[in-house]
Design a protein around this motif. Structure first.
Motif, PDB file in Angstrom:
ATOM      1  N   HIS A   5      -3.088   5.740  -1.709  1.00 55.81           N
ATOM      2  CA  HIS A   5      -4.161   6.751  -0.978  1.00 55.81           C
ATOM      3  C   HIS A   5      -3.207   7.973  -0.851  1.00 55.81           C
TER       4      HIS A   5
ATOM      5  N   LYS B 137       0.806  -1.378   0.116  1.00 56.78           N
ATOM      6  CA  LYS B 137       0.137  -0.019  -0.010  1.00 56.78           C
ATOM      7  C   LYS B 137       0.898   1.145  -0.094  1.00 56.78           C
TER       8      LYS B 137
ATOM      9  N   GLU C  46      -8.104   6.614  -1.011  1.00 54.05           N
ATOM     10  CA  GLU C  46      -7.546   5.893  -2.397  1.00 54.05           C
ATOM     11  C   GLU C  46      -8.053   6.708  -3.273  1.00 54.05           C
TER      12      GLU C  46
ATOM     13  N   GLN D  76      -5.866   1.796  -7.798  1.00 56.55           N
ATOM     14  CA  GLN D  76      -6.019   1.300  -6.462  1.00 56.55           C
ATOM     15  C   GLN D  76      -4.541   1.171  -5.500  1.00 56.55           C
TER      16      GLN D  76
END
Lengths: 431, 101
Positions: free
Chosen positions: A318, A129, A310, A315
């Motif tokens: 963030h 992420k 996000e 995807q």
């Protein structure tokens, strides 16, 4: 107390020795999911610190080229002389001590498809992420005549870097002749720190009143209205009478061209204002890396999911802080700090197959100094709406108006609370 | 269908992780209290002129908040802030800061 037998001790020692052969970093990278943060400003530093404190199960890496962060907040007090540059400079050492992996390099590109970041130093870094908090880019050339060379004559002092721009503007202010004109070009919305230009007008006025009482400020604005306008203008009338001329767009205040050689700010209808010093706050967009990664929309800012941050166009990325489409939230350090925590908690939840935290509240207070012992503020409490962000009705708002004689204690306390805010927010991001 | 899938996934993650790890996955501080740290210092310990809120009893916290909200207590900015939070959110804040020392 545990007493080890010789045999158990030997077994333990050899196990430890075996473990030390593997680098702890490699072990971590293999076992813990990787949260990478780009940008060590208020958003990114707060995200890194919060992630390290709250989510020991993830590996946290912060990519930031500089080893010292100079804050935009309180930069106007450096111009005034009430603060020094070292007082608004902060290192990443404490984040490092908390276990954040610091990578002092430029993140040049993101490939959302392979979840890889290319560093200027030549290496690549992968993420599970990504928290992207890259800040703003100046749109060089969007204002005719304003390029990087022009900024050496007409400083923006809006992207602090290592403080060069603020130092340059301060030197120019010191060299301004008494009776000279300090010009300002102020952009249309949205831009970083909505009350910032007006705090700057106030702090420059405070300096001039003390040192060059015959000098003037000519503030040319691309807008007709601004943050905390009544409070600022009340204060200017009361404290700095005749010193500040603010020209809104409907009175030909919009600067369309600058000429650093002739020291001229030219407005929409062709008026050429000669100035001695000029601070040009130029039009802005999300930082280049966000635009290059295809995250921004046609406005130049990055649309995000208001609950998870996000990016709507990628995807696992963030986007927090000044770079996103956050209206009606301001592009402020406090919002970057406040939203970073929801973004991190959401990223970790999604990583682990959980629902992101429900019903977040995003909190902001922007204090501005307008004179010694004189502070004003605007408060906003925001929540995610259907598509964007919504300010909580019947809450927040600005400090009460009224003459200084009646409001002295309110103004004095808000100046003190502003100082406390600065100390608190810096601790919450870099501490 | 979709929500039952999520529920099954959550259940699976609960049964397959140790209690200690499951605990780790949730932030130990309610997110709502994070906003306070920007002025009131870490864990509400106070910062400079801004008073501490840590250790305020739950009842006292809720009473003070209501007084700010109703403009019945002298305030510089807390009256404006207080009106932005629901009773349930104030209760969560009260619980959190009452437990801080």
């Amino acid at each position: 107390m545990t007493i080890l037998t010789r045999r158990r001790f030997t077994a333990l020692a050899s196990a430890l020795a075996g473990a030390s052969v593997l680098s702890p970093h490699v072990v971590r990278a293999q076992t813990r999911p990787r949260l990478v943060i780009i940008g060590g400003g208020f958003g990114g530093a707060s995200a890194a610190r919060f992630a390290r404190l709250q989510f020991p199960q993830v590996d946290v890496t912060l990519i930031e080229p500089k080893t010292t962060f100079v804050t935009c907040p309180y930069g106007n007090l450096v111009l005034e002389g009430a603060r020094t540059l070292p007082q608004i400079s902060h290192s990443y050492d404490r984040l490092k001590a908390r276990g954040v992996n610091l990578v002092h390099d430029w993140a040049d590109a993101i490939d959302p498809a392979t979840r890889t970041i290319r560093l200027r130093g030549g290496t690549a870094l992968s993420y599970d992420k990504l928290i992207l908090s890259p800040g703003i880019a100046i749109r060089w050339g969007a204002l005719a005549g304003y390029d990087e060379a022009a900024a050496e004559v007409f400083p923006h002092a809006w992207v602090p870097g290592s403080g060069e721009q603020t130092t340059l503007l301060r030197r120019q202010l010191e060299a301004l002749p008494d009776g000279g004109v300090f010009g300002m070009a102020i952009p249309a919305n949205p831009f970083r720190c909505p009350p910032g230009p007006y705090e700057r007008i106030s702090m420059v006025a405070s300096y001039l009143k003390k040192h060059k009482p015959r000098a003037k400020i000519l503030a040319l604005d691309a807008k007709e209205a601004f943050s905390k306008q009544n409070l600022f203008q009340d204060a200017w009338t009361e404290l700095y009478p005749g010193l500040i001329e603010w020209v809104p767009s409907n009175r030909d205040g919009r600067v369309v061209r600058v000429d650093p050689r002739e020291k001229v700010l030219e407005t929409e209808f062709g008026t050429r204002h000669r100035v001695d010093v000029a601070n040009v706050i130029p039009p802005q967009s999300a930082a280049k890396i966000a635009i290059d990664a295809g995250l921004a929309n046609e406005t130049g800012w990055v649309p995000v999911n208001p609950r998870t941050f996000e990016a709507t166009r990628a995807q696992h990325i963030h986007v927090i802080g000044d770079a996103n489409v956050g209206q009606p939230m301001p592009k402020s350090g406090y919002i970057a700090n406040s939203t970073s925590k929801q973004a991190v908690a959401s990223a970790v939840a999604l990583l682990e197959g959980r629902e992101p935290p429900a019903s977040p509240v995003y909190f902001n207070t922007c204090y501005s100094h307008v004179a010694d012992d004189y502070g004003i503020s605007v408060v906003g409490v925001f929540r995610p709406g259907e598509t964007g962000f919504v300010e909580t009705p019947n809450s927040g708002g600005v400090s009460p108006r009224g003459p200084l004689a009646e409001r002295r204690e309110q103004r004095r306390l808000e100046a003190l609370y502003a100082d406390a805010w600065y100390a608190s927010i810096v601790e919450d991001a870099f501490g | 269908m979709r929500s039952s899938g999520v529920a099954a996934m959550l259940l699976a993650s609960v049964v397959t992780t140790t209690p200690a790890l499951a605990q780790q996955q949730q932030p130990s501080v309610p997110l709502i209290a994070q906003g306070c740290a920007g002025c009131h210092g870490q864990n509400g310990a106070g910062q400079g002129a801004t008073p501490p809120i840590a250790g305020t009893s739950r009842d006292e916290f809720i009473k003070i908040w209501a007084a700010f909200r109703a403009n019945e207590r002298p305030a510089t900015i807390m009256n404006r802030i207080a009106r932005g939070y629901t009773d349930a959110e104030v209760a969560a804040l009260a619980d959190h800061f009452a437990a801080r020392r």
